[in-house]
Every structure is written in structure tokens, then in C-alpha cells.
Scaffold this active site. Sequence first.
Site, PDB file in Angstrom:
ATOM      1  CG  ASP A   1      -1.568   1.250   1.235  1.00 58.03           C
ATOM      2  OD1 ASP A   1      -2.445   1.538   0.478  1.00 58.03           O
ATOM      3  OD2 ASP A   1      -1.558   1.874   2.676  1.00 58.03           O
TER       4      ASP A   1
ATOM      5  CG  ASP B   1      -1.785   7.635   0.472  1.00 57.11           C
ATOM      6  OD1 ASP B   1      -0.774   8.120   0.172  1.00 57.11           O
ATOM      7  OD2 ASP B   1      -2.794   7.787  -0.152  1.00 57.11           O
TER       8      ASP B   1
ATOM      9  CG  ASP C   1      -1.698   2.045   6.739  1.00 57.27           C
ATOM     10  OD1 ASP C   1      -2.216   2.735   7.230  1.00 57.27           O
ATOM     11  OD2 ASP C   1      -2.029   1.948   5.502  1.00 57.27           O
TER      12      ASP C   1
END
Length: 252
Positions: free
Chosen positions: A13, A15, A192
Site C-alpha cells: 500500500d 499512504d 496499514d
Amino acid sequence: MSKFEDIRGVAFDLDGTLVDSAPGLAAAVDMALYALELPVAGEERVITWIGNGADVLMERALTWARQERATLRKTMGKPPVDDDIPAEEQVRILRKLFDRYYGEVAEEGTFLFPHVADTLGALQAKGLPLGLVTNKPTPFVAPLLEALDIAKYFSVVIGGDDVQNKKPHPDPLLLVAERMGIAPQQMLFVGDSRNDIQAAKAAGCPSVGLTYGYNYGEAIDLSQPDVIYQSINDLLPALGLPHSENQESKND
């Protein structure tokens, strides 16, 4: 026996995983809200809205701003505002403003998290193909990767406009695995947030959840990734590489 001994590629991922993009995103959101004469939200609040793409970010921002405006007016004894523009149209206008402002502030408002470049470099040197899967609008992705000097590490990049279904749908991850020429179960996905882990599970990919980043205020362990790490370079020993101790400044 390593939990990840069958891994033949790694996807990330963006961001909240590789980059701290909250300063730039929050600045663009607030400038867009201000342009529509709505209350500004601030970075701490915007962080809780990140992760589902720009359209959902705009919906969350507008919903909050309208409620905040109503509360403020009531507190001051003022009558509520009757919006001439339907909420759907206001979201569309807000998105256009956001895109303009984010294009201006994205690079200066985005920073690599510690150990990211070292970790990507070590994985690439090992011969593992690396992919990027983000819900961020595609036009912003390549310039940002170039500005941060990490574009060189990725053989496959999928932005939010490159697939019909964004994360948590499995389609973006399945597409990356296909382009890498490996099975989904051979591709480790590192993220995250809840969306990242749900997408990995749906695609059949093993997953790593990082404890920092943007996850709507939830602990990443609630999403039950296969492994949880506090730092991205904890990946290296799990994949048979030395643990990097090199420090990277957030502002490098």
C-alpha cells in the site's frame, strides 16, 4: 521454517505504509472546504478519513463540514443554512477543488516513513518483484513516486483509477499478482489498514499489517493480518535478509 518461504513477490500500500501523506492530503482538503465557505477539518481529523480513495474522502469531509457548520451556527444562535446545491453536486465540486489543490501540495506534503527506501532496495536486490497498490487517484501516483525517488523499485503500479473496484476489493491485488506472473498466495501484501488486510484475505494473499499509518483509529491487529510489524524493515528477516539498521530521516 519461514512463514513466507513461498513468497515470490511483494506488494505495498502507499499512504500510511510507505509514505506519510497526511500533511498534503489535509492541506488540500482544508483548502477545498475553505473555498466552499465550509469549516476546515485539520490534519488530525482528516487522517481518520484516509484510505478509501478521493471520492470517499470528499464525502466524509463534506458530511463532517456540513454538520460542523450546523453545530456552530446553532451555538451562535443563527438559523441553519439551506444549501442550494445538493450534497452529491457539492461532493463533485469539492473533488475538483481537492484535485487542484492536492496537485499543488502533494510533493511537499508527503514524506517517506523511516527505513522505506532501504527496505525496498534490499527486496529488489534479492530479486523479488515489487508492486504498489493504492486507492489514491492514479494521476498523482507516478509523480509522487518519482519525487520521493522510489518509483525505480516497482515493476507494477496500480492506482485508484486503474481498476473498477478499489481495495478492500481483491481486484487490484489480483491484477498485480497476474502482472508479476505469480499466484496470489505467492505475493505478500503489506499495508496499514483494515482495507489492506481485507483485500489481501479476499485475494488469497498473505498479509503484513503495520502498526503505524492510517487505520481509522483502529489497532491493525483487529483486522487479523498474518503478521504484524512495527517497522517496515522487519520484513527483511522474514524474507531471509539482514535487518536494516540504517536510519532515514522523515524529511530526507
